[in-house]
Design a protein around this motif. Structure first.
Motif, PDB file in Angstrom:
ATOM      1  N   MET A 188       0.840  -1.185   0.000  1.00 30.03           N
ATOM      2  CA  MET A 188       0.000   0.000   0.000  1.00 30.03           C
ATOM      3  C   MET A 188       0.881   1.244   0.000  1.00 30.03           C
ATOM      4  N   LYS A 189       0.470   2.220  -0.770  1.00 26.98           N
ATOM      5  CA  LYS A 189       1.246   3.447  -0.885  1.00 26.98           C
ATOM      6  C   LYS A 189       1.050   4.323   0.351  1.00 26.98           C
ATOM      7  N   LYS A 190       2.148   4.935   0.768  1.00 29.91           N
ATOM      8  CA  LYS A 190       2.103   5.832   1.926  1.00 29.91           C
ATOM      9  C   LYS A 190       1.717   7.230   1.445  1.00 29.91           C
ATOM     10  N   ILE A 191       0.660   7.781   2.052  1.00 32.02           N
ATOM     11  CA  ILE A 191       0.108   9.073   1.648  1.00 32.02           C
ATOM     12  C   ILE A 191       0.432  10.133   2.697  1.00 32.02           C
ATOM     13  N   GLY A 192       0.912  11.271   2.219  1.00 32.98           N
ATOM     14  CA  GLY A 192       1.110  12.441   3.063  1.00 32.98           C
ATOM     15  C   GLY A 192       0.275  13.587   2.534  1.00 32.98           C
ATOM     16  N   ILE A 193      -0.420  14.269   3.420  1.00 32.36           N
ATOM     17  CA  ILE A 193      -1.244  15.424   3.045  1.00 32.36           C
ATOM     18  C   ILE A 193      -0.614  16.664   3.671  1.00 32.36           C
ATOM     19  N   TYR A 194      -0.322  17.643   2.826  1.00 27.91           N
ATOM     20  CA  TYR A 194       0.249  18.915   3.281  1.00 27.91           C
ATOM     21  C   TYR A 194      -0.688  20.036   2.866  1.00 27.91           C
ATOM     22  N   TYR A 195      -0.929  20.954   3.786  1.00 22.88           N
ATOM     23  CA  TYR A 195      -1.840  22.065   3.501  1.00 22.88           C
ATOM     24  C   TYR A 195      -1.269  23.363   4.043  1.00 22.88           C
ATOM     25  N   GLY A 196      -1.655  24.460   3.411  1.00 20.57           N
ATOM     26  CA  GLY A 196      -1.413  25.799   3.923  1.00 20.57           C
ATOM     27  C   GLY A 196      -2.766  26.423   4.196  1.00 20.57           C
ATOM     28  N   SER A 197      -2.987  26.877   5.422  1.00 22.64           N
ATOM     29  CA  SER A 197      -4.307  27.382   5.792  1.00 22.64           C
ATOM     30  C   SER A 197      -4.178  28.579   6.712  1.00 22.64           C
ATOM     31  N   THR A 198      -4.814  29.666   6.346  1.00 21.09           N
ATOM     32  CA  THR A 198      -4.800  30.872   7.177  1.00 21.09           C
ATOM     33  C   THR A 198      -6.038  30.940   8.058  1.00 21.09           C
ATOM     34  N   THR A 199      -7.203  30.631   7.497  1.00 19.43           N
ATOM     35  CA  THR A 199      -8.457  30.757   8.241  1.00 19.43           C
ATOM     36  C   THR A 199      -8.973  29.422   8.773  1.00 19.43           C
ATOM     37  N   GLY A 200      -8.338  28.315   8.374  1.00 19.26           N
ATOM     38  CA  GLY A 200      -8.762  27.000   8.835  1.00 19.26           C
ATOM     39  C   GLY A 200      -9.552  26.202   7.818  1.00 19.26           C
ATOM     40  N   SER A 201     -10.026  26.840   6.750  1.00 19.73           N
ATOM     41  CA  SER A 201     -10.820  26.126   5.746  1.00 19.73           C
ATOM     42  C   SER A 201     -10.020  25.033   5.055  1.00 19.73           C
ATOM     43  N   THR A 202      -8.822  25.353   4.618  1.00 21.57           N
ATOM     44  CA  THR A 202      -8.011  24.372   3.894  1.00 21.57           C
ATOM     45  C   THR A 202      -7.573  23.247   4.826  1.00 21.57           C
ATOM     46  N   GLN A 203      -7.298  23.582   6.058  1.00 19.02           N
ATOM     47  CA  GLN A 203      -6.976  22.541   7.039  1.00 19.02           C
ATOM     48  C   GLN A 203      -8.152  21.592   7.218  1.00 19.02           C
ATOM     49  N   GLY A 204      -9.358  22.137   7.319  1.00 20.30           N
ATOM     50  CA  GLY A 204     -10.550  21.309   7.469  1.00 20.30           C
ATOM     51  C   GLY A 204     -10.748  20.385   6.283  1.00 20.30           C
ATOM     52  N   VAL A 205     -10.499  20.891   5.082  1.00 21.73           N
ATOM     53  CA  VAL A 205     -10.616  20.069   3.877  1.00 21.73           C
ATOM     54  C   VAL A 205      -9.555  18.973   3.900  1.00 21.73           C
ATOM     55  N   ALA A 206      -8.325  19.321   4.276  1.00 20.23           N
ATOM     56  CA  ALA A 206      -7.242  18.323   4.360  1.00 20.23           C
ATOM     57  C   ALA A 206      -7.633  17.192   5.306  1.00 20.23           C
ATOM     58  N   GLU A 207      -8.225  17.542   6.419  1.00 21.75           N
ATOM     59  CA  GLU A 207      -8.636  16.522   7.391  1.00 21.75           C
ATOM     60  C   GLU A 207      -9.758  15.652   6.844  1.00 21.75           C
ATOM     61  N   LYS A 208     -10.696  16.241   6.101  1.00 22.63           N
ATOM     62  CA  LYS A 208     -11.776  15.452   5.490  1.00 22.63           C
ATOM     63  C   LYS A 208     -11.214  14.476   4.459  1.00 22.63           C
ATOM     64  N   ILE A 209     -10.298  14.951   3.642  1.00 26.04           N
ATOM     65  CA  ILE A 209      -9.675  14.092   2.639  1.00 26.04           C
ATOM     66  C   ILE A 209      -8.912  12.970   3.330  1.00 26.04           C
TER      67      ILE A 209
END
Length: 167
Positions: free
Chosen positions: A1-22
């Motif tokens: 199985m491939k190892k997945i890393g998710i990296y995000y840049g978020s100022t208001t928290g929206s992109t972080q929330g999306v990263a966590e959902k993904i």
């Protein structure tokens, strides 16, 4: 199985929330969902699949935390890696640069040898132009948390399914 890393840049928290959902949909451990402001090139190289997310500011600018890390990443050899992009933007206030920062990530990583996965058709999106369009499709998953947040979950679900088919 491939190892997945998710990296995000978020100022208001929206992109972080999306990263966590993904991450939740892909069963990615919380420790593998990282704020790009805490970037480590050694950790970055440990992943087979990199899912990179940014919000778009102003007329298509990257989220601020991406700049230093991107200077380092764009000089890496990522030829053994698959890269998927996602972005948050405002199609109503900035219809001519909707999720444009995704395009900046895409263009910056073009010389790394990575394989991009997860492009998305423009159908159903309300915008006029974007720097993240290549051959008529978005280079990744665009999301409008300001005006179309009611579509976020279904868009993530469909995108994750497509990513799983491409990994």
């Amino acid at each position: 199985m491939k190892k997945i890393g998710i990296y995000y840049g978020s100022t208001t928290g929206s992109t972080q929330g999306v990263a966590e959902k993904i991450g939740e949909k892909l069963n990615v451990a919380e420790t593998d969902i990282k704020d790009i402001a805490k970037f480590s090139s050694d950790e970055f190289q440990n992943y087979d699949v990199l899912i990179l997310g940014t919000s778009t500011w102003g007329e298509g600018d990257l989220q601020d935390d991406w700049y230093d890390a991107l200077d380092e990443i764009k000089n890496m050899d990522l030829s053994s890696k698959q890269v998927a992009l996602f972005g948050c933007g405002d199609g109503l206030s900035y219809p001519d640069s909707f999720c444009g920062a995704m395009g900046t990530l895409h263009d910056s990583l073009g010389g790394t040898g990575c394989t991009f996965i997860g492009s998305v058709a423009t159908d159903g999106y309300d915008f006029s132009d974007s720097q993240s369009l290549v051959d008529g499709s978005f280079v990744g998953l665009p999301l409008d948390e300001d005006n179309e947040d009611n579509q976020t979950d279904s868009r993530i679900e469909a995108w994750v399914e497509e990513l799983q088919n491409q990994m």
